[in-house]
Design an enzyme around this catalytic site. Structure first.
Site, PDB file in Angstrom:
ATOM      1  N   TYR A 145      -7.406  -6.230   3.128  1.00 23.39           N
ATOM      2  CA  TYR A 145      -7.881  -7.260   2.431  1.00 23.39           C
ATOM      3  C   TYR A 145      -9.229  -7.921   3.197  1.00 23.39           C
ATOM      4  O   TYR A 145     -10.092  -8.151   2.460  1.00 23.39           O
ATOM      5  CB  TYR A 145      -7.089  -8.308   2.069  1.00 23.39           C
ATOM      6  CG  TYR A 145      -6.306  -8.095   0.924  1.00 23.39           C
ATOM      7  CD1 TYR A 145      -5.316  -7.035   1.130  1.00 23.39           C
ATOM      8  CD2 TYR A 145      -6.211  -8.700  -0.222  1.00 23.39           C
ATOM      9  CE1 TYR A 145      -4.611  -6.758  -0.146  1.00 23.39           C
ATOM     10  CE2 TYR A 145      -5.460  -8.655  -1.461  1.00 23.39           C
ATOM     11  CZ  TYR A 145      -4.604  -7.570  -1.214  1.00 23.39           C
ATOM     12  OH  TYR A 145      -3.835  -7.486  -2.490  1.00 23.39           O
TER      13      TYR A 145
ATOM     14  N   ASP B 195       5.196  -7.772  -6.323  1.00 20.20           N
ATOM     15  CA  ASP B 195       5.296  -7.474  -7.838  1.00 20.20           C
ATOM     16  C   ASP B 195       6.443  -7.130  -8.313  1.00 20.20           C
ATOM     17  O   ASP B 195       7.139  -7.184  -9.230  1.00 20.20           O
ATOM     18  CB  ASP B 195       3.680  -7.055  -8.362  1.00 20.20           C
ATOM     19  CG  ASP B 195       2.752  -7.884  -8.673  1.00 20.20           C
ATOM     20  OD1 ASP B 195       2.546  -8.609  -8.112  1.00 20.20           O
ATOM     21  OD2 ASP B 195       2.151  -7.143  -9.379  1.00 20.20           O
TER      22      ASP B 195
ATOM     23  N   ASP C 286       1.802  -7.583  -1.293  1.00 21.59           N
ATOM     24  CA  ASP C 286       1.049  -7.575  -2.429  1.00 21.59           C
ATOM     25  C   ASP C 286       1.888  -6.686  -3.492  1.00 21.59           C
ATOM     26  O   ASP C 286       2.481  -7.177  -4.624  1.00 21.59           O
ATOM     27  CB  ASP C 286      -0.384  -7.145  -2.498  1.00 21.59           C
ATOM     28  CG  ASP C 286      -1.064  -7.314  -3.909  1.00 21.59           C
ATOM     29  OD1 ASP C 286      -0.791  -8.187  -4.639  1.00 21.59           O
ATOM     30  OD2 ASP C 286      -1.650  -6.282  -4.270  1.00 21.59           O
TER      31      ASP C 286
ATOM     32  N   ASP D 267       7.587   2.759   1.733  1.00 20.45           N
ATOM     33  CA  ASP D 267       7.899   3.662   0.440  1.00 20.45           C
ATOM     34  C   ASP D 267       9.319   3.452   0.312  1.00 20.45           C
ATOM     35  O   ASP D 267      10.095   3.346  -0.971  1.00 20.45           O
ATOM     36  CB  ASP D 267       7.404   5.168   0.523  1.00 20.45           C
ATOM     37  CG  ASP D 267       7.796   5.760   1.909  1.00 20.45           C
ATOM     38  OD1 ASP D 267       8.144   4.948   2.688  1.00 20.45           O
ATOM     39  OD2 ASP D 267       7.522   6.884   1.944  1.00 20.45           O
TER      40      ASP D 267
ATOM     41  N   LYS E 170       4.660   1.167   7.814  1.00 20.67           N
ATOM     42  CA  LYS E 170       4.447   2.605   7.333  1.00 20.67           C
ATOM     43  C   LYS E 170       4.227   3.142   8.846  1.00 20.67           C
ATOM     44  O   LYS E 170       3.132   3.716   9.145  1.00 20.67           O
ATOM     45  CB  LYS E 170       3.219   2.638   6.524  1.00 20.67           C
ATOM     46  CG  LYS E 170       2.964   4.176   6.007  1.00 20.67           C
ATOM     47  CD  LYS E 170       3.892   4.624   5.129  1.00 20.67           C
ATOM     48  CE  LYS E 170       3.928   6.155   4.696  1.00 20.67           C
ATOM     49  NZ  LYS E 170       4.905   6.727   3.930  1.00 20.67           N
TER      50      LYS E 170
HETATM   51  C1  IPM Z   1      -1.892 -11.807  -5.529  1.00 21.46           C
HETATM   52  C2  IPM Z   1      -3.190 -11.245  -6.466  1.00 21.46           C
HETATM   53  C3  IPM Z   1      -4.246 -11.201  -5.482  1.00 21.46           C
HETATM   54  C4  IPM Z   1      -3.936 -10.275  -4.045  1.00 21.46           C
HETATM   55  C5  IPM Z   1      -5.408 -10.726  -6.227  1.00 21.46           C
HETATM   56  C6  IPM Z   1      -5.908 -11.616  -7.301  1.00 21.46           C
HETATM   57  C7  IPM Z   1      -6.607 -10.952  -5.222  1.00 21.46           C
HETATM   58  O1  IPM Z   1      -2.620  -9.929  -6.740  1.00 21.46           O
HETATM   59  O2  IPM Z   1      -2.060 -12.827  -5.261  1.00 21.46           O
HETATM   60  O3  IPM Z   1      -0.628 -11.086  -5.459  1.00 21.46           O
HETATM   61  O4  IPM Z   1      -4.058  -9.051  -4.280  1.00 21.46           O
HETATM   62  O5  IPM Z   1      -3.549 -10.978  -3.202  1.00 21.46           O
HETATM   63 MG    MG Z   2      -0.572  -9.174  -6.168  1.00 27.45          MG
END
Ligand code: IPM
Ligand code: MG
Length: 356
Positions: A142, A250, A246, A222, A190
């Site tokens: 990032y 999710d 990230d 993975d 990884k």
């Molecule tokens: C998160 C989001 C952000 C990230 C985006 C919006 C830049 O996906 O906070 O997880 O990738 O960190």
């Molecule tokens: Mg995210």
């Protein structure tokens, strides 16, 4: 206590969910004798539209001068075509970098009232899901150099780099977090492919000698993605680099069945933090009073707990959310048969009524 909070509504459903969280904070202030003042901050697509900059200097200054920052969500399809530096997300990345909040903590816990919402089989869910992802937030891909060139042929490069000190400090947070929970830390990397991961692994093992009470395991990213759906009960705390965190966070939130319920904190060395729900700006339902504000309300609770040292106030918010669910209310995203569906502002109101 007097606290100044920078508030970022952002884009999509951001402003709606933030205003519910602010109502909750106001009630807490009056119940517990605090005074919260708010600085409005424009960041994301709305700031691009108005200032051609996703995080103008003045807005960043407001965040850096506040005691903490509470955010809704940024981004949306409207700004997808813009160059990297003008994208709404860039505002958020710059804010994280400038606030030096390198430690992003994302709990994924199943609310017993919502166990049925998990997409996993009941026999797996019944083993329990209660894990915390500690994601490195200001390094790695990032924050490496991004370049796109056309000559001699089209090519794009993103650099992934980690300094030893960046790995060390986030791993320490991982161990400290595990120590306060069930004492198990899984470091995800990884290392079969990446140099940054090999350095990561070496450092996490070195630090583990200072934490003999924490059980450390390693897992390839993975495999971790697979294990999270196979048996999430095996995890207590996961510590990992920015991009892996990230993606895994999710996934972890989805197995709880309700990404709309999940808050997060981002902290650095001081007490000032950045608090945001982990979901996005949901432009498809924006402005329709359909969003779930609970992830943001719980983020406000995390802010009280971790930045302002107000544990009983945070407990009160979490209890009120529990009571809202116990009483059979649901927002659309977590709706199930026999429950009563409410919109975003009614949800905020019902939680307010349950605050004490
Ligand atoms: C998160 C989001 C952000 C990230 C985006 C919006 C830049 O996906 O906070 O997880 O990738 O960190
Ligand atoms: Mg995210």
């Amino acid at each position: 206590m007097d606290k100044k909070i920078a508030v970022i509504g952002g884009d999509g459903i951001g402003p709606e969910i933030i205003s519910q969280a602010q109502r909750v904070l106001e009630k807490i202030a009056s119940l517990y004798g605090h005074r919260f003042t708010y600085e409005e901050v424009e960041m994301g697509g709305c700031a691009v539209d108005r200032y051609q900059d996703p995080l103008p200097g003045e807005m960043l200054r407001r965040c850096l001068e506040a005691d903490s920052v509470l955010m809704g969500a940024v981004g949306g399809p409207k700004w997808n075509g813009l160059p990297g530096d003008l994208r709404p997300e860039k505002g958020l990345l710059r804010l994280r970098g400038a606030m030096k909040v390198y430690s992003n903590n994302r709990p994924a816990k199943i609310w017993p009232q919502l166990a049925g919402a998990s997409p996993l089989k009941e026999e797996i869910v019944s083993r329990g899901i209660d894990l915390m992802i500690v994601r490195e937030l200001t390094g790695g891909l990032y924050f490496g150099e991004h370049t796109t060139k056309q000559e001699p042929e089209p090519q794009a490069v993103d650099v992934m780099s980690y300094h030893e000190y960046e790995i060390e400090r986030i791993c320490r947070i991982g161990f400290e977090t595990a120590r306060k929970r069930r004492g198990r830390l899984c470091s995800v990397d990884k290392s079969n492919v990446l140099d940054t991961s090999r350095l990561w692994k070496k450092i996490v093992h070195r630090i583990s000698e200072e934490y003999p009470d924490v059980e450390l395991t390693d897992m390839l990213v993975d495999n971790c993605a697979m294990q999270l759906v196979k048996d999430p009960s095996q995890f207590d705390v996961i510590v990992t680099e920015n991009m892996f965190g990230d993606i895994l966070s999710d996934e972890a939130s989805m197995i709880t069945g309700s990404i709309g319920m999940i808050p997060s904190s981002s902290l650095g060395d001081g007490t000032r933090g950045l608090y945001e729900p982990i979901h996005g700006s949901a432009p498809d339902i924006a402005g329709q009073d359909r969003a779930n504000p609970i992830g943001t309300i719980l983020s406000a609770a995390m802010m009280l707990r971790y930045s302002f040292n107000m544990a009983k106030e945070a407990d009160a918010i979490e209890r009120a959310v529990g009571a809202f669910l116990d009483d059979g209310y649901r927002t659309e995203d977590i709706m199930s048969e026999g429950m009563r569906q409410v919109g975003c502002s009614r949800c905020g109101e019902l939680i307010l009524e349950r605050l004490e």
